[in-house]
Design an enzyme around this catalytic site. Structure first.
Site, PDB file in Angstrom:
ATOM      1  N   ARG A  50      35.652  22.932 142.324  1.00  0.00           N
ATOM      2  CA  ARG A  50      36.027  24.296 141.956  1.00  0.00           C
ATOM      3  C   ARG A  50      35.523  25.200 143.082  1.00  0.00           C
ATOM      4  NH1 ARG A  50      31.469  25.890 142.713  1.00  0.00           N
ATOM      5  NH2 ARG A  50      32.218  27.889 141.990  1.00  0.00           N
ATOM      6  N   GLY A  51      35.916  26.477 142.984  1.00  0.00           N
ATOM      7  CA  GLY A  51      35.621  27.395 144.087  1.00  0.00           C
ATOM      8  C   GLY A  51      36.848  27.442 144.986  1.00  0.00           C
ATOM      9  N   ALA A  52      37.290  28.658 145.331  1.00  0.00           N
ATOM     10  CA  ALA A  52      38.593  28.810 145.984  1.00  0.00           C
ATOM     11  C   ALA A  52      38.763  27.964 147.253  1.00  0.00           C
ATOM     12  CB  ALA A  52      38.849  30.296 146.256  1.00  0.00           C
ATOM     13  N   ARG A  98      45.824  25.178 139.502  1.00  0.00           N
ATOM     14  CA  ARG A  98      45.133  26.389 139.005  1.00  0.00           C
ATOM     15  C   ARG A  98      45.829  27.599 139.648  1.00  0.00           C
ATOM     16  NH1 ARG A  98      38.680  26.352 139.093  1.00  0.00           N
ATOM     17  NH2 ARG A  98      38.991  27.998 137.546  1.00  0.00           N
ATOM     18  N   GLN A 202      28.257  28.125 136.272  1.00  0.00           N
ATOM     19  CA  GLN A 202      28.192  27.826 137.716  1.00  0.00           C
ATOM     20  C   GLN A 202      26.937  28.437 138.336  1.00  0.00           C
ATOM     21  OE1 GLN A 202      30.925  28.979 136.129  1.00  0.00           O
ATOM     22  NE2 GLN A 202      32.815  28.233 137.037  1.00  0.00           N
ATOM     23  N   ASP A 243      38.437  34.846 144.734  1.00  0.00           N
ATOM     24  CA  ASP A 243      39.500  33.847 144.569  1.00  0.00           C
ATOM     25  C   ASP A 243      40.811  34.322 145.174  1.00  0.00           C
ATOM     26  OD1 ASP A 243      37.480  33.137 142.332  1.00  0.00           O
ATOM     27  OD2 ASP A 243      38.741  31.385 142.685  1.00  0.00           O
ATOM     28  N   ASN A 253      37.950  37.634 141.112  1.00  0.00           N
ATOM     29  CA  ASN A 253      36.828  36.689 141.200  1.00  0.00           C
ATOM     30  C   ASN A 253      36.399  36.352 139.778  1.00  0.00           C
ATOM     31  OD1 ASN A 253      34.932  35.176 142.854  1.00  0.00           O
ATOM     32  ND2 ASN A 253      33.361  36.558 142.086  1.00  0.00           N
ATOM     33  N   LYS A 254      35.405  35.496 139.669  1.00  0.00           N
ATOM     34  CA  LYS A 254      34.951  34.989 138.368  1.00  0.00           C
ATOM     35  C   LYS A 254      34.774  36.114 137.354  1.00  0.00           C
ATOM     36  CE  LYS A 254      34.507  31.614 137.366  1.00  0.00           C
ATOM     37  NZ  LYS A 254      35.639  30.946 136.675  1.00  0.00           N
TER      38      LYS A 254
HETATM   39  O1  MRU Z   1      36.289  28.754 138.157  1.00  0.00           O
HETATM   40  P1  MRU Z   1      35.657  28.539 139.514  1.00  0.00           P
HETATM   41  O2  MRU Z   1      34.294  27.928 139.440  1.00  0.00           O
HETATM   42  O3  MRU Z   1      36.587  27.831 140.459  1.00  0.00           O
HETATM   43  O4  MRU Z   1      35.474  30.023 140.072  1.00  0.00           O
HETATM   44  C1  MRU Z   1      34.898  30.176 141.351  1.00  0.00           C
HETATM   45  C2  MRU Z   1      34.687  31.598 141.731  1.00  0.00           C
HETATM   46  O5  MRU Z   1      35.053  32.501 141.020  1.00  0.00           O
HETATM   47  C3  MRU Z   1      34.084  31.852 143.086  1.00  0.00           C
HETATM   48  O6  MRU Z   1      33.332  33.025 143.065  1.00  0.00           O
HETATM   49  C4  MRU Z   1      35.203  31.991 144.121  1.00  0.00           C
HETATM   50  O7  MRU Z   1      36.076  30.925 144.069  1.00  0.00           O
HETATM   51  C5  MRU Z   1      34.669  32.107 145.491  1.00  0.00           C
HETATM   52  S1  MRU Z   1      34.071  30.553 146.086  1.00  0.00           S
HETATM   53  C6  MRU Z   1      33.591  30.725 147.683  1.00  0.00           C
END
Ligand code: MRU
Length: 351
Positions: A50-52, A98, A202, A243, A253-254
């Site tokens: 996970r994470g963009a 996603r 996270q 994201d 973002n999250k």
């Molecule tokens: O649902 P996730 O864990 O994929 O969400 C991740 C985030 O929101 C991060 O802040 C974002 O992807 C930036 S990662 C460098």
């Protein structure tokens, strides 16, 4: 002894992808072997990775797996154009894993371009090379953003971060955590408040773990303690990843990031977003155009498979939100920093 963070969350070796399974970190440190594009799709969708930026890199390797699969299956009789069409269909499918992180579409577009230019003999190796380069470039970008962002942090500052935008969310070093790492290395940081980040935790599981291993003083807080931390003047900056950054500077973002931006503005705290250019989407005019992923109710009503909410209560689980550009003081990218981002400044950066 506590398990330590592996060097990388994404490894490509022996023609297979190995993903650090982030669902069970930090208690269980285990790599999943991914051999097919279908397995890579499931790993993205189920939060193994996970994470963009990490999602984008995984998708790039999924295209290599697709090329391997179809080249093997069709080695005897098929023409290159047939194989290319099969891989292109896999690319279309992987893009659906996603919806919010634009790095997924960005990485797949880059791989599609390589695919189109391939001639028969070099199909797999060309795609493999492109994915490896994408992974390497992400680390370089993160280190650059680390330097650029850390220049804004004054000595003795405390900062807050949300979710995990660290080594685990990228090819390494991290975006928001890259800035935090760099500021720490310069001796500028007094401490970091890590928001736990419901419902996947996270912050509690990944960010706190990464920071701990760097020896960075960290306070874990529940998401709803952020207002009190700011009210007590305990931080100078909120630093988060992204994201997707829309063409006008709005940032997805999250979930909870928008609330932090509003709180930061109210309490006179600075708000920094750190994201590589691959997260900036010029095709998305504003935050209102960003598709926000909604995940299963069970993520809110169950904890590790055990129900704990009122039986059969329905839930709403959007996992990202949009912070309007005017709440952002600094947008740090690998191409440079934008203060008070807006459409004109973003256009200039991406030109
Ligand atoms: O649902 P996730 O864990 O994929 O969400 C991740 C985030 O929101 C991060 O802040 C974002 O992807 C930036 S990662 C460098």
């Amino acid at each position: 002894m506590q398990p330590s963070l592996p060097n990388r969350a994404i490894e490509w070796r022996e023609h297979c992808l190995f993903l650090l399974d982030q669902r069970y970190l930090p208690l269980t440190v285990d790599f999943l072997k991914i051999e097919t594009p279908q397995q890579a799709f499931a790993a993205i969708q189920n939060m193994v990775v996970r994470g963009a930026p990490a999602i984008g890199i995984t998708a790039a390797y999924a295209v290599v797996l697709s090329a391997q699969q179809h080249s093997l299956a069709n080695s005897e009789n098929s023409e290159i154009e047939v194989i290319k069409r099969l891989i292109a269909a896999d690319i279309d499918h992987i893009a659906l894993a996603r919806p919010t992180a634009v790095n997924l579409a960005w990485a797949l577009a880059a791989m599609r371009k390589v695919l189109q230019q391939c001639i028969s003999s070099d199909l797999v190796s060309s795609l493999e090379q492109a994915a490896i380069e994408m992974q390497q470039a992400d680390i370089v970008a993160n280190q650059r953003m680390g330097e650029l962002g850390a220049a804004y942090i004054e000595k003795g500052s405390a900062v807050m971060t949300h979710c995990n935008a660290g080594a685990l969310a990228t090819a390494g070093y991290g975006t928001a955590l890259g800035v935090i790492r760099s500021a720490h290395a310069l001796g500028k940081l007094s401490s970091v408040y890590a928001n736990e980040t419901r419902p996947w935790f996270q912050g509690a599981r990944l960010t706190a773990w990464e920071l701990q291993q760097e020896g960075i003083t960290t306070q874990l807080i529940v998401d709803s303690a952020a207002a009190s931390v700011m009210q007590q003047n305990a931080i100078e900056w909120v630093i988060v990843g992204a994201d997707r950054v829309a063409a006008n500077g709005d940032v997805a973002n999250k979930i909870g990031t928008y609330a932090l931006a509003v709180l930061a503005r109210y309490h006179g705290k600075k708000f920094m977003v750190v994201a590589p250019h691959s997260t900036i989407d010029m095709m998305t005019p504003s935050g209102a155009d960003i598709e926000i992923e909604e995940r299963a109710d069970s993520e809110l009503t169950e904890l590790q498979g055990a129900a704990f909410a009122a039986p059969e209560v329905s839930a709403w689980n959007p996992v990202f939100d949009v912070t309007p550009a005017n709440f952002i003081d600094v947008l740090v990218t690998n191409r440079g920093v934008i203060e008070a981002p807006n459409r004109a400044k973003i256009e200039a950066l991406m030109a």
